[in-house]
Scaffold this motif. Structure first.
Motif, PDB file in Angstrom:
ATOM      1  N   ILE A 111      79.507  50.872  43.550  1.00 24.46           N
ATOM      2  CA  ILE A 111      80.683  50.448  44.318  1.00 24.46           C
ATOM      3  C   ILE A 111      81.950  50.429  43.461  1.00 24.46           C
ATOM      4  O   ILE A 111      83.047  50.646  43.958  1.00 24.46           O
ATOM      5  CB  ILE A 111      80.427  49.081  45.001  1.00 24.46           C
ATOM      6  N   GLN A 112      81.787  50.223  42.163  1.00 25.86           N
ATOM      7  CA  GLN A 112      82.954  50.162  41.283  1.00 25.86           C
ATOM      8  C   GLN A 112      83.656  51.515  41.163  1.00 25.86           C
ATOM      9  O   GLN A 112      84.809  51.570  40.773  1.00 25.86           O
ATOM     10  CB  GLN A 112      82.586  49.616  39.899  1.00 25.86           C
ATOM     11  N   HIS A 113      82.993  52.599  41.559  1.00 26.54           N
ATOM     12  CA  HIS A 113      83.574  53.938  41.437  1.00 26.54           C
ATOM     13  C   HIS A 113      84.202  54.436  42.737  1.00 26.54           C
ATOM     14  O   HIS A 113      84.730  55.545  42.763  1.00 26.54           O
ATOM     15  CB  HIS A 113      82.511  54.930  40.969  1.00 26.54           C
ATOM     16  N   LEU A 114      84.152  53.642  43.791  1.00 24.96           N
ATOM     17  CA  LEU A 114      84.689  54.080  45.081  1.00 24.96           C
ATOM     18  C   LEU A 114      86.168  53.758  45.200  1.00 24.96           C
ATOM     19  O   LEU A 114      86.623  52.700  44.756  1.00 24.96           O
ATOM     20  CB  LEU A 114      83.926  53.402  46.226  1.00 24.96           C
ATOM     21  N   ASP A 115      86.921  54.657  45.823  1.00 19.33           N
ATOM     22  CA  ASP A 115      88.326  54.374  46.109  1.00 19.33           C
ATOM     23  C   ASP A 115      88.419  53.574  47.408  1.00 19.33           C
ATOM     24  O   ASP A 115      87.408  53.341  48.089  1.00 19.33           O
ATOM     25  CB  ASP A 115      89.159  55.656  46.164  1.00 19.33           C
ATOM     26  N   ASP A 116      89.620  53.141  47.760  1.00 15.43           N
ATOM     27  CA  ASP A 116      89.801  52.295  48.943  1.00 15.43           C
ATOM     28  C   ASP A 116      89.294  52.949  50.222  1.00 15.43           C
ATOM     29  O   ASP A 116      88.686  52.291  51.065  1.00 15.43           O
ATOM     30  CB  ASP A 116      91.269  51.897  49.111  1.00 15.43           C
ATOM     31  N   GLU A 127      85.093  53.058  54.457  1.00 14.04           N
ATOM     32  CA  GLU A 127      84.050  53.803  55.166  1.00 14.04           C
ATOM     33  C   GLU A 127      82.688  53.128  54.993  1.00 14.04           C
ATOM     34  O   GLU A 127      81.919  53.016  55.948  1.00 14.04           O
ATOM     35  CB  GLU A 127      83.983  55.244  54.650  1.00 14.04           C
ATOM     36  N   LEU A 128      82.392  52.677  53.783  1.00 14.37           N
ATOM     37  CA  LEU A 128      81.135  51.982  53.526  1.00 14.37           C
ATOM     38  C   LEU A 128      81.053  50.685  54.329  1.00 14.37           C
ATOM     39  O   LEU A 128      80.018  50.363  54.911  1.00 14.37           O
ATOM     40  CB  LEU A 128      80.991  51.697  52.029  1.00 14.37           C
ATOM     41  N   ALA A 129      82.156  49.947  54.379  1.00 14.32           N
ATOM     42  CA  ALA A 129      82.190  48.689  55.137  1.00 14.32           C
ATOM     43  C   ALA A 129      81.969  48.938  56.625  1.00 14.32           C
ATOM     44  O   ALA A 129      81.232  48.195  57.280  1.00 14.32           O
ATOM     45  CB  ALA A 129      83.512  47.969  54.895  1.00 14.32           C
ATOM     46  N   VAL A 130      82.579  49.975  57.161  1.00 15.17           N
ATOM     47  CA  VAL A 130      82.409  50.297  58.585  1.00 15.17           C
ATOM     48  C   VAL A 130      80.957  50.704  58.858  1.00 15.17           C
ATOM     49  O   VAL A 130      80.362  50.265  59.842  1.00 15.17           O
ATOM     50  CB  VAL A 130      83.405  51.392  59.030  1.00 15.17           C
ATOM     51  N   ARG A 131      80.363  51.498  57.968  1.00 11.61           N
ATOM     52  CA  ARG A 131      78.955  51.872  58.138  1.00 11.61           C
ATOM     53  C   ARG A 131      78.051  50.645  58.040  1.00 11.61           C
ATOM     54  O   ARG A 131      77.086  50.508  58.792  1.00 11.61           O
ATOM     55  CB  ARG A 131      78.547  52.916  57.103  1.00 11.61           C
ATOM     56  N   PHE A 139      80.192  40.442  41.041  1.00  8.62           N
ATOM     57  CA  PHE A 139      80.383  41.884  41.046  1.00  8.62           C
ATOM     58  C   PHE A 139      81.752  42.250  40.459  1.00  8.62           C
ATOM     59  O   PHE A 139      82.011  41.943  39.310  1.00  8.62           O
ATOM     60  CB  PHE A 139      80.159  42.436  42.450  1.00  8.62           C
ATOM     61  N   ASN A 140      82.607  42.877  41.218  1.00  7.02           N
ATOM     62  CA  ASN A 140      83.910  43.301  40.702  1.00  7.02           C
ATOM     63  C   ASN A 140      84.933  43.312  41.840  1.00  7.02           C
ATOM     64  O   ASN A 140      84.626  42.964  42.972  1.00  7.02           O
ATOM     65  CB  ASN A 140      83.805  44.680  40.033  1.00  7.02           C
ATOM     66  N   GLU A 141      86.136  43.723  41.509  1.00  8.01           N
ATOM     67  CA  GLU A 141      87.205  43.707  42.504  1.00  8.01           C
ATOM     68  C   GLU A 141      86.914  44.651  43.672  1.00  8.01           C
ATOM     69  O   GLU A 141      87.287  44.368  44.810  1.00  8.01           O
ATOM     70  CB  GLU A 141      88.547  44.068  41.864  1.00  8.01           C
ATOM     71  N   ASN A 142      86.236  45.746  43.431  1.00  8.39           N
ATOM     72  CA  ASN A 142      85.901  46.646  44.528  1.00  8.39           C
ATOM     73  C   ASN A 142      84.962  45.983  45.532  1.00  8.39           C
ATOM     74  O   ASN A 142      85.045  46.241  46.724  1.00  8.39           O
ATOM     75  CB  ASN A 142      85.281  47.947  44.007  1.00  8.39           C
ATOM     76  N   PHE A 143      84.071  45.130  45.050  1.00  8.42           N
ATOM     77  CA  PHE A 143      83.220  44.387  45.980  1.00  8.42           C
ATOM     78  C   PHE A 143      84.078  43.462  46.834  1.00  8.42           C
ATOM     79  O   PHE A 143      83.845  43.334  48.035  1.00  8.42           O
ATOM     80  CB  PHE A 143      82.144  43.586  45.241  1.00  8.42           C
ATOM     81  N   SER A 144      85.083  42.833  46.237  1.00 11.55           N
ATOM     82  CA  SER A 144      85.998  41.976  46.999  1.00 11.55           C
ATOM     83  C   SER A 144      86.712  42.786  48.079  1.00 11.55           C
ATOM     84  O   SER A 144      86.854  42.328  49.218  1.00 11.55           O
ATOM     85  CB  SER A 144      87.022  41.320  46.064  1.00 11.55           C
ATOM     86  N   LYS A 145      87.138  43.994  47.735  1.00  8.80           N
ATOM     87  CA  LYS A 145      87.807  44.860  48.716  1.00  8.80           C
ATOM     88  C   LYS A 145      86.840  45.265  49.834  1.00  8.80           C
ATOM     89  O   LYS A 145      87.190  45.249  51.010  1.00  8.80           O
ATOM     90  CB  LYS A 145      88.356  46.111  48.033  1.00  8.80           C
ATOM     91  N   TYR A 146      85.632  45.631  49.435  1.00 12.83           N
ATOM     92  CA  TYR A 146      84.610  45.996  50.417  1.00 12.83           C
ATOM     93  C   TYR A 146      84.377  44.839  51.391  1.00 12.83           C
ATOM     94  O   TYR A 146      84.336  45.023  52.602  1.00 12.83           O
ATOM     95  CB  TYR A 146      83.314  46.370  49.700  1.00 12.83           C
TER      96      TYR A 146
END
Length: 128
Positions: free
Chosen positions: A2-7, A12-16, A86-93
């Protein structure tokens, strides 16, 4: 991963993930109530679903997404805060994921704080 995904990919992952959660929810409703979700969804309150998320995903009895979590409803608002490892990307997710759930119950986000290891949200029920 997840840390390598862009916004865009995080959303898209959250919607899925939300779509998968809806399918599971329909099965659970059918098993517990013996009815189709579509027939009773108007009677079900967001508090029930958010409590289920805490039990099955967020809390230590579920997927253990958070080491600390607080959520509550007060009048027309929903408050959520949590600490994770986790990391900031998890927070965004999580932001995208919760937004999908709350949209379904006609809530809009009022405030969002996304940090590396914690989140804070306030949602408000939209006026009719």
């Amino acid at each position: 991963m997840i840390q390598h995904l862009d916004d865009k990919k995080l959303k898209e992952l959250a919607v899925r993930s939300f779509d998968s959660a809806k399918k599971i929810r329909k099965d659970i409703i059918r098993q517990i109530f013996g009815e189709n979700y579509e027939d009773i969804k108007g009677k079900l309150k967001p508090r029930l679903f958010m409590s289920s998320l805490e039990q099955f995903l967020f809390g230590y009895k579920g997927q253990n997404w958070f080491s600390d979590i607080k959520q509550y409803f007060h009048k027309d608002k929903y408050f959520f805060s949590g600490t994770h490892v986790f990391n900031e990307n998890f927070s965004k997710y999580l932001n995208y994921f919760l937004n999908e759930f709350m949209k379904e119950f006609d809530y809009s986000v009022l405030e969002t704080q996304l940090l590396e290891n914690s989140v804070f949200f306030i949602y408000q029920k939209n006026a009719l």
